[in-house]
Design a protein around this motif. Sequence first.
Motif, PDB file in Angstrom:
ATOM      1  N   ASP A 225       1.215  -1.104   0.036  1.00  0.00           N
ATOM      2  CA  ASP A 225      -0.178   0.216   0.213  1.00  0.00           C
ATOM      3  C   ASP A 225       0.943   1.726   0.326  1.00  0.00           C
ATOM      4  OD1 ASP A 225      -2.791   1.711   0.408  1.00  0.00           O
ATOM      5  OD2 ASP A 225      -1.525   2.210   2.267  1.00  0.00           O
TER       6      ASP A 225
ATOM      7  N   ASP B 183       0.679   4.319  -2.614  1.00  0.00           N
ATOM      8  CA  ASP B 183       0.615   5.644  -2.005  1.00  0.00           C
ATOM      9  C   ASP B 183       2.375   6.752  -3.297  1.00  0.00           C
ATOM     10  OD1 ASP B 183      -1.704   5.467  -1.328  1.00  0.00           O
ATOM     11  OD2 ASP B 183      -1.064   5.159   0.647  1.00  0.00           O
TER      12      ASP B 183
ATOM     13  N   ASP C 129       2.271   7.022  -6.614  1.00  0.00           N
ATOM     14  CA  ASP C 129       1.117   8.022  -6.918  1.00  0.00           C
ATOM     15  C   ASP C 129       1.849   9.664  -6.718  1.00  0.00           C
ATOM     16  OD1 ASP C 129      -0.676   7.174  -7.931  1.00  0.00           O
ATOM     17  OD2 ASP C 129      -1.722   6.530  -6.126  1.00  0.00           O
TER      18      ASP C 129
ATOM     19  N   ASP D 250      -4.598  10.834  -0.400  1.00  0.00           N
ATOM     20  CA  ASP D 250      -5.668  10.381  -0.929  1.00  0.00           C
ATOM     21  C   ASP D 250      -5.833   9.094  -0.967  1.00  0.00           C
ATOM     22  OD1 ASP D 250      -8.216   9.824  -2.722  1.00  0.00           O
ATOM     23  OD2 ASP D 250      -7.412  11.489  -3.845  1.00  0.00           O
ATOM     24  N   SER D 251      -6.184   8.050  -0.531  1.00  0.00           N
ATOM     25  CA  SER D 251      -6.670   6.896   0.235  1.00  0.00           C
ATOM     26  C   SER D 251      -6.504   5.329  -1.967  1.00  0.00           C
ATOM     27  CB  SER D 251      -7.724   5.953   0.571  1.00  0.00           C
ATOM     28  OG  SER D 251      -9.072   6.823   0.038  1.00  0.00           O
ATOM     29  N   ARG D 252      -7.844   6.791  -2.560  1.00  0.00           N
ATOM     30  CA  ARG D 252      -7.319   6.042  -3.578  1.00  0.00           C
ATOM     31  C   ARG D 252      -6.180   6.309  -4.487  1.00  0.00           C
ATOM     32  NH1 ARG D 252     -11.609  11.111  -6.048  1.00  0.00           N
ATOM     33  NH2 ARG D 252      -9.701  11.954  -4.764  1.00  0.00           N
ATOM     34  N   ILE D 253      -6.264   4.993  -5.536  1.00  0.00           N
ATOM     35  CA  ILE D 253      -5.026   4.146  -5.896  1.00  0.00           C
ATOM     36  C   ILE D 253      -4.552   5.442  -7.642  1.00  0.00           C
ATOM     37  CG2 ILE D 253      -5.954   2.429  -7.345  1.00  0.00           C
ATOM     38  CD1 ILE D 253      -2.619   1.067  -7.158  1.00  0.00           C
ATOM     39  N   GLY D 254      -3.911   6.009  -8.199  1.00  0.00           N
ATOM     40  CA  GLY D 254      -3.686   6.357  -9.539  1.00  0.00           C
ATOM     41  C   GLY D 254      -3.024   5.490 -10.209  1.00  0.00           C
ATOM     42  N   SER D 255      -2.922   5.577 -11.947  1.00  0.00           N
ATOM     43  CA  SER D 255      -2.033   5.290 -12.316  1.00  0.00           C
ATOM     44  C   SER D 255      -0.407   4.511 -12.197  1.00  0.00           C
ATOM     45  CB  SER D 255      -2.126   5.706 -14.223  1.00  0.00           C
ATOM     46  OG  SER D 255      -1.239   7.342 -13.515  1.00  0.00           O
TER      47      SER D 255
ATOM     48  N   ALA E 255      -0.639   2.422  -9.529  1.00  0.00           N
ATOM     49  CA  ALA E 255      -1.409   1.090 -10.290  1.00  0.00           C
ATOM     50  C   ALA E 255       0.386   0.992 -10.983  1.00  0.00           C
ATOM     51  CB  ALA E 255      -2.180   1.262 -11.056  1.00  0.00           C
TER      52      ALA E 255
END
Length: 263
Positions: free
Chosen positions: A92, A96, A99, A116-121, A124
């Motif tokens: 994780d 982060d 990103d 931000d907890s969302r994963i971006g390109s 990933a």
Amino acid sequence: MTGNPVISWWMPPLLAVQFLTRLPVPGLNRLSAEQARYGLSRSVIWFPLVGALVGVITAAVLVATAHIWPRAVAVIIALAIEARLTGAFHEDAVADFCDAFGGGHDVESTQRIMKDSRIGSYGALGLVLAVGLRAALLIAMPQDWIMIALIASACFGRFLAVAVMAIVAPAKTQGGGLAKDVSGRTDVMDLIWANLIAAPVLGLFAYWHPAAALLTLSGAVLFLLWFRAILLRRLGGSTGDCLGFAVYGGQLLLLLALLAMVG
């Protein structure tokens, strides 16, 4: 002015196990918030030994499953079990970190993306490449070196995180977290203690393959110089995600060095 809370000698190593793994750890539920926070700050010297424990479990799973399935399948199963054991803590952090440093262009934007907890390109792709590289290294590793590689790399990765704590102050971000509540108390003396605790594992690795150990150390020094510079320039210090990224980076460094010598 109050002093530090009183804790028993056995609490820091158990807190290290509780923090870095999902293993049940008895005897810690009676700690106050102040004792737990202080104990965790003292537990960082035990991180390399907990890493070695994780490496032992992962290696045992890999060796056992390799008797049933091909090495590639056994590696994936072992890494999946390890991710469950650690709560995918460091994976994780890799996502982060990638990103934030891939998408951020200054201190403010880098800190905002990291929270931000969302994963971006970037996250990933970075996670896939990091896990994929580790899997490829383990698949290609000669059978005689598999257990040594997993245990030593897991130990060294956590040691590298302690080194980052000792040389990079926490970033001035909102909230707490590992980097603020724990690494803010970590100094060079803690790094020396972590080195002594890690010595039985890393010392055996150096004894079995001195050239690989020297290459790992050289790579780690270069990594720390680069990592410290980029953290101070782009983030203003370290965060928990940066420390998790250092753990994964340390594991990859040792595996790369060892495979370069024995592959």
